[in-house]
Design an enzyme around this catalytic site. Structure first.
Site, short mmCIF file in Angstrom:
data_model
loop_
_atom_site.label_atom_id
_atom_site.label_comp_id
_atom_site.label_asym_id
_atom_site.label_seq_id
_atom_site.Cartn_x
_atom_site.Cartn_y
_atom_site.Cartn_z
CG ASP A 1 -3.12 4.02 4.46
OD1 ASP A 1 -4.19 3.88 5.09
OD2 ASP A 1 -2.83 3.31 3.47
CD1 TRP B 1 -2.03 -2.23 1.91
CD2 TRP B 1 -2.85 -1.44 -0.02
NE1 TRP B 1 -2.97 -3.13 1.44
CE2 TRP B 1 -3.48 -2.67 0.27
CE3 TRP B 1 -3.20 -0.77 -1.19
CZ2 TRP B 1 -4.45 -3.24 -0.56
CZ3 TRP B 1 -4.16 -1.33 -2.02
CH2 TRP B 1 -4.78 -2.55 -1.71
CE LYS C 1 -8.33 -2.23 5.09
NZ LYS C 1 -8.52 -3.41 4.27
#
Ligand code: PMP
Length: 361
Positions: free
Chosen positions: A173, A103, A197
């Site tokens: 992030d 990511w 999530k």
């Protein structure tokens, strides 16, 4: 109702049952409105109060200071990979990135389209099994920001100590760790997280941005990708993901009922230690991450052979422990144990792992 499984998916992932049930009760008629939240105008008083409450609750849960804006956007974490440079790479057109997994890598690749990316450190050489050692002499003091991924969903690592970036704005992030542990928002200029999530259904992205960072987007930045536009319009520049915002609000209430983030963190530490203590004691299973950098949310582990990995996943699945297959670059298994995974789910998984070990020695 059909029996629910323990879903160890990396995301979208488990949501609290009581929240799902509340949403079910309110699906057709949201209280005192005669309609579903899905049917409400985003400009209605009713929806505006849903949005305002969600924002206020997140502010309270994360102790977000008044000089930060909370935005509820669309486009997932991946759109932030572009929005961050488009809006923040605005003085010297360069930024520092730490590559702790795919990511962060994708974020850095995207940023390269808009300016210069300085890779400060990477743990690629050891398949991202750790947070790399930082050498501050590699930090660029003129970088417009310094970018990290707080929790690495694929590889199961997390930052436990933040880098000291001096005057350079820290950007994080936190897609796979938001509301899982306490964090000092003031250390960051910008934090973001996709909802799917710990917060709710996919489709909403939360952005927390310090006000002084607004208003300097690159000229060609599309309107929808400008933080200042969304901030000025209180996330109502266009039609926001209304149902996702409502649902997230229900999750915020649930987190508050658990005692807030500090209380949830304790439960998460307990759940993670159940798994990691077992892995450390096992002579068959092995954790793949350097212990000091282990994630509280995603725990990857392996068995000695591909055959055993496949056998474990198959047997676990039949018992209602689903989505345990690891990412293809790590192999083996990954148990994602986000906030909504009950302690019981981890206890039962570990009991099954113990049994599997005895039967397969
Ligand atoms: N960052 C992290 C840490 C992630 O785990 C993910 C997706 N799981 C993303 C970014 C990308 O998010 P999205 O799929 O919402 O674009």
């Amino acid at each position: 109702m059909e029996k629910r499984v323990f879903n160890f998916s990396a995301g979208p992932s488990m949501l609290p049952v009581e929240v799902l049930e509340q949403a079910q009760r309110e699906l057709v008629c949201y209280p005192s409105s005669g309609m579903s939240v899905m049917e409400m105008s985003h400009r209605s008083k009713m929806f505006e109060s849903i949005l305002a409450k969600a924002k206020a609750d997140l502010k309270e849960l994360m102790h977000i200071p008044d000089n930060y804006k909370i935005l509820f956007l669309q486009g997932g974490g991946s759109t932030q990979f572009a929005m961050v440079p488009l809006n923040l790479m605005n003085k010297n057109n360069k930024a520092d990135y730490v590559i702790t997994g795919q990511w962060a890598k994708k974020a850095a690749e995207e940023a390269k389209k808009y300016g210069k990316v300085n890779v400060v450190a990477s743990s690629a050489e050891t398949t991202f099994d750790r947070i790399p050692q930082l050498d501050s002499s590699k930090f660029d003091p003129d970088a417009d920001y310094f970018y990290i991924t707080l929790n690495n969903t694929v590889y199961g690592t997390r930052w436990t100590e933040l880098p000291d970036t001096g005057n350079v704005t820290l950007v994080g992030d936190m897609s796979s760790s938001i509301l899982s542990e306490e964090i000092d928002v003031t250390k960051f200029g910008l934090l973001y997280a996709g909802a799917q999530k710990n917060l709710g259904p996919a489709g909403v992205t939360v952005v927390i941005i310090r006000e002084d960072l607004l208003g300097n987007a690159m000229d060609f930045t599309p309107t929808m990708l400008r933080y200042d536009i969304h901030a000025e319009n209180d996330s109502l520049y266009n039609t926001p993901p209304t149902y996702g915002i409502y649902f997230m609000g229900l999750v915020f209430d649930w987190v508050k009922r658990q005692g807030g983030v500090a209380a949830i963190q304790k439960i998460n530490e307990h759940k993670a230690s159940l798994l990691y203590d077992f892995l450390d004691a096992s002579s068959l299973f092995k954790g793949t991450v350097v212990p000091k950098d282990r994630s509280l949310m995603n725990a990857p582990f392996i068995l000695p052979t591909d055959e055993l990995n496949a056998k474990f996943i198959k047997e676990a699945d039949a018992l209602g422990f689903v989505n345990l297959k690891g990412h293809r670059t790590v192999g083996g298994m990954r148990a994602s144990i986000y906030n909504a995974m009950p302690v019981e789910g981890v206890e039962k998984l570990v009991a099954f792992m113990k049994k599997f070990e005895l039967e397969n020695k």
